[in-house]
Every structure is written in structure tokens, then in C-alpha cells.
Enzyme design. Structure first.
Site, PDB file in Angstrom:
ATOM      1  N   CYS A  31      34.439  47.160  39.083  1.00  0.00           N
ATOM      2  CA  CYS A  31      35.039  45.863  39.088  1.00  0.00           C
ATOM      3  C   CYS A  31      34.526  45.609  40.829  1.00  0.00           C
ATOM      4  O   CYS A  31      34.929  46.373  41.605  1.00  0.00           O
ATOM      5  CB  CYS A  31      36.467  45.718  39.202  1.00  0.00           C
ATOM      6  N   LYS A  58      45.282  46.551  28.603  1.00  0.00           N
ATOM      7  CA  LYS A  58      46.011  46.618  29.585  1.00  0.00           C
ATOM      8  C   LYS A  58      47.503  46.948  29.005  1.00  0.00           C
ATOM      9  O   LYS A  58      48.107  46.528  28.348  1.00  0.00           O
ATOM     10  CB  LYS A  58      46.037  45.319  30.317  1.00  0.00           C
ATOM     11  N   VAL A  71      42.658  43.107  38.303  1.00  0.00           N
ATOM     12  CA  VAL A  71      42.450  44.146  39.492  1.00  0.00           C
ATOM     13  C   VAL A  71      41.347  43.585  40.558  1.00  0.00           C
ATOM     14  O   VAL A  71      40.700  42.640  39.971  1.00  0.00           O
ATOM     15  CB  VAL A  71      41.657  45.416  38.959  1.00  0.00           C
ATOM     16  N   GLU A  84      44.910  39.703  44.002  1.00  0.00           N
ATOM     17  CA  GLU A  84      43.667  38.839  44.526  1.00  0.00           C
ATOM     18  C   GLU A  84      42.802  39.506  45.784  1.00  0.00           C
ATOM     19  O   GLU A  84      43.665  39.562  46.878  1.00  0.00           O
ATOM     20  CB  GLU A  84      44.298  37.269  44.886  1.00  0.00           C
ATOM     21  N   SER A  85      41.704  39.956  45.481  1.00  0.00           N
ATOM     22  CA  SER A  85      41.108  40.685  46.420  1.00  0.00           C
ATOM     23  C   SER A  85      40.852  40.399  47.841  1.00  0.00           C
ATOM     24  O   SER A  85      41.228  40.923  48.817  1.00  0.00           O
ATOM     25  CB  SER A  85      39.552  40.807  45.763  1.00  0.00           C
TER      26      SER A  85
HETATM   27  N1  GSH Z   1      40.143  36.600  41.766  1.00  0.00           N
HETATM   28  C1  GSH Z   1      40.455  37.617  41.384  1.00  0.00           C
HETATM   29  C2  GSH Z   1      40.247  38.697  42.825  1.00  0.00           C
HETATM   30  O1  GSH Z   1      39.609  38.241  43.628  1.00  0.00           O
HETATM   31  O2  GSH Z   1      40.996  39.686  42.748  1.00  0.00           O
HETATM   32  C3  GSH Z   1      39.390  38.077  40.360  1.00  0.00           C
HETATM   33  C4  GSH Z   1      39.538  39.675  40.140  1.00  0.00           C
HETATM   34  C5  GSH Z   1      38.731  39.874  38.629  1.00  0.00           C
HETATM   35  O3  GSH Z   1      38.261  39.076  37.996  1.00  0.00           O
HETATM   36  N2  GSH Z   1      38.968  41.226  38.325  1.00  0.00           N
HETATM   37  C6  GSH Z   1      38.371  41.402  36.834  1.00  0.00           C
HETATM   38  C7  GSH Z   1      39.434  41.800  35.985  1.00  0.00           C
HETATM   39  O4  GSH Z   1      40.615  42.317  36.295  1.00  0.00           O
HETATM   40  C8  GSH Z   1      37.585  42.811  36.787  1.00  0.00           C
HETATM   41  S1  GSH Z   1      36.055  42.783  37.673  1.00  0.00           S
HETATM   42  N3  GSH Z   1      39.583  41.403  34.676  1.00  0.00           N
HETATM   43  C9  GSH Z   1      40.372  41.500  33.620  1.00  0.00           C
HETATM   44  C10 GSH Z   1      40.324  40.501  32.904  1.00  0.00           C
HETATM   45  O5  GSH Z   1      39.784  39.310  33.080  1.00  0.00           O
HETATM   46  O6  GSH Z   1      41.337  40.419  32.003  1.00  0.00           O
END
Ligand code: GSH
Length: 240
Positions: A31, A58, A71, A84-85
Site C-alpha cells: 500500500c 478484513k 490502512v 489516515e496517512s
Molecule cells: N486516505 C487514506 C490514507 O491516506 O490513509 C487512503 C488509504 C488507502 O486507500 N489504503 C488502501 C486500503 O486500505 C490500501 S492502499 N484499502 C482497503 C479498502 O479500500 O477497503
């Protein structure tokens, strides 16, 4: 630092409390958003454990930690949860003040946040273009848009006349945008940087950074994961 292991999915037992003196990262190895947090943890030398999550299946306990189900997520020994990153990275920079990554100057900090907002309009192209390609659609318009956005980033760096986006050494903003540049070739988008020489030179400098080198995957590994993702069966544990 504890190394990250195979991902946990639905039905798995929740990991126990976080040990004192450490922080826990819930992640997924490929990710790009979680990579931001992994870069910051490594750059600052923060003692941490990593729990990888099966994002296709999950665990319920994970959804209770982050209702968005995404994540990265951080958890402290006291059970505080941060997600949130950009928020996780800012939190780490505040809580672990050694080797500050965000500038102290309010305007410089604001500049980094503004650049990050601009970049948030760039990263979606990394998914949109390959998805359209897979569907046999014409991607030329989107590629032109991406080129223009990368050119703007190039101009912003050239205008600063510094090696990195926040000065002559790496700061937060470089780590925040890096994960997508690491994947340029994997997504077949490297040519979109052709008109952006300063950005290309920045990429080369980033590749020399010890933290980037430690945390990154090579293109072959990214491609292998990406192929499994495209087939609808993401191999989150690829290479373990
Ligand atoms: N806005 C979030 C951040 O900045 O943390 C985006 C995080 C994100 O999209 N993570 C993806 C995720 O957890 C993996 S790269 N996806 C799981 C899902 O969409 O159910």
C-alpha cells in the site's frame, strides 16, 4: 524493529496490546499510503511492530479500529488509534521529536501541506489510467493531464532551486509523495515524466536515501503484486 509478517484476515485473533515503548502499525505491504507511514517510522528510528491486514477479507477487530477499513493505522500502548496517512505521519513527527521531518516555520509547513493537496490530485491517475487500459479504453487524455500535473510539480521544485521539495535534505513532503514515484514503471507511466527533468533528478536522489532504499520494493516485486491485484486475487504476502 519487529519485521512484518503474513497478513491477518477475517476470523484471525486480534493482536494483543502494544508493548510499552513501541507503537504498532497496521499496514499492507504494497500500500503506497501505508508506505508513507513506514518511511516516517524508519526515517525517525521509531521502535514499532507491524501487523499486516488482508484488505480483501478484513478482520472485524480491524474494522473496529478504523471505521473506514483502510490502512495505515497506528496504535499506541495506551490503545490510542490514529488513521489516515498524513495524520499518522504528522502524529509520529510530533510524538518523536528526534529528526524532525516537518519544518518548524509555519509558512514552510503550510507550503508542504499545500503541495500535498496538489499531489492528492495526482495520485488517482495511477489507478485511473491502468484501469482504463485494462478495459481497452483510450487513456491519452488522462495521460496528458498527468503529464501536466507532473510538469507543475517539476516547476515547483525547479523554482525552489533545492535538491528536495522542502530544502536540500529530505523532509516530510518528499516521503509523502515518494511511494507513487516508486511505482511509476509498474503502472507503465514513467514516460509521463519525460518533460520533467528536475522531477527525474529528484527521483534519482530519493533512490539514494537509506530509508527509501530499506523500505522500497523493486519494480519486479511491485509488478508481481500488481498482477495478482489485477486478477482480483491480491497476493498480500508475495515474497514472504
Ligand atoms: N486516505 C487514506 C490514507 O491516506 O490513509 C487512503 C488509504 C488507502 O486507500 N489504503 C488502501 C486500503 O486500505 C490500501 S492502499 N484499502 C482497503 C479498502 O479500500 O477497503
Amino acid at each position: 524493529m519487529a519485521s512484518s509478517g503474513k497478513c491477518l484476515g477475517k476470523g484471525s485473533s486480534p493482536p494483543g496490546p502494544v508493548s510499552n515503548g513501541r507503537i504498532r502499525l497496521y499496514s499492507m505491504r504494497f500500500c503506497p499510503f501505508a508506505q508513507r507511514t513506514r518511511l516516517v517510522l524508519h526515517a525517525k528510528g521509531v521502535k514499532h511492530d507491524t501487523v499486516n491486514i488482508n484488505l480483501k477479507d478484513k478482520p472485524d477487530w480491524f474494522l473496529k479500529k478504523n471505521p473506514f477499513g483502510l490502512v495505515p493505522v497506528l496504535e499506541t500502548p495506551g490503545g490510542q488509534v490514529i488513521y489516515e496517512s498524513p495524520i499518522t505521519c504528522d502524529y509520529l513527527d510530533e510524538v518523536y521529536p528526534e529528526k524532525k521531518l516537518l519544518p518548524a516555520d509555519p509558512f514552510e509547513k503550510a507550503q508542504q501541506k499545500m503541495l500535498l493537496e496538489h499531489f492528492s490530485k495526482v495520485s488517482p491517475y495511477f489507478y485511473r489510467i491502468p484501469t482504463m487500459e485494462r478495459n481497452g479504453e483510450d487513456t491519452s487524455k488522462l495521460e496528458e493531464e498527468l503529464k501536466e500535473k507532473l510538469l507543475n510539480l517539476n516547476e515547483s521544485l525547479a523554482g525552489r532551486k533545492t535538491k528536495f521539495f522542502g530544502g536540500d535534505s529530505i523532509t516530510m513532503i518528499d516521503y509523502m509523495i515518494w511511494p507513487w514515484f516508486e511505482r511509476m514503471e509498474t503502472f507503465g507511466l514513467k514516460h509521463c515524466m519525460d518533460g520533467a527533468p528536475d522531477l527525474k533528478a529528484w527521483t534519482e536522489r530519493m533512490l539514494q536515501d537509506p530509508t527509501v532504499k530499506t523500505i522500497m520494493f523493486d519494480t519486479e516485486t511491485h509488478k508481481a503484486f500488481y498482477n495478482s491485484y489485477k486478477e482480483g486475487k491480491p497476493d498480500y504476502d508475495y515474497g514472504l
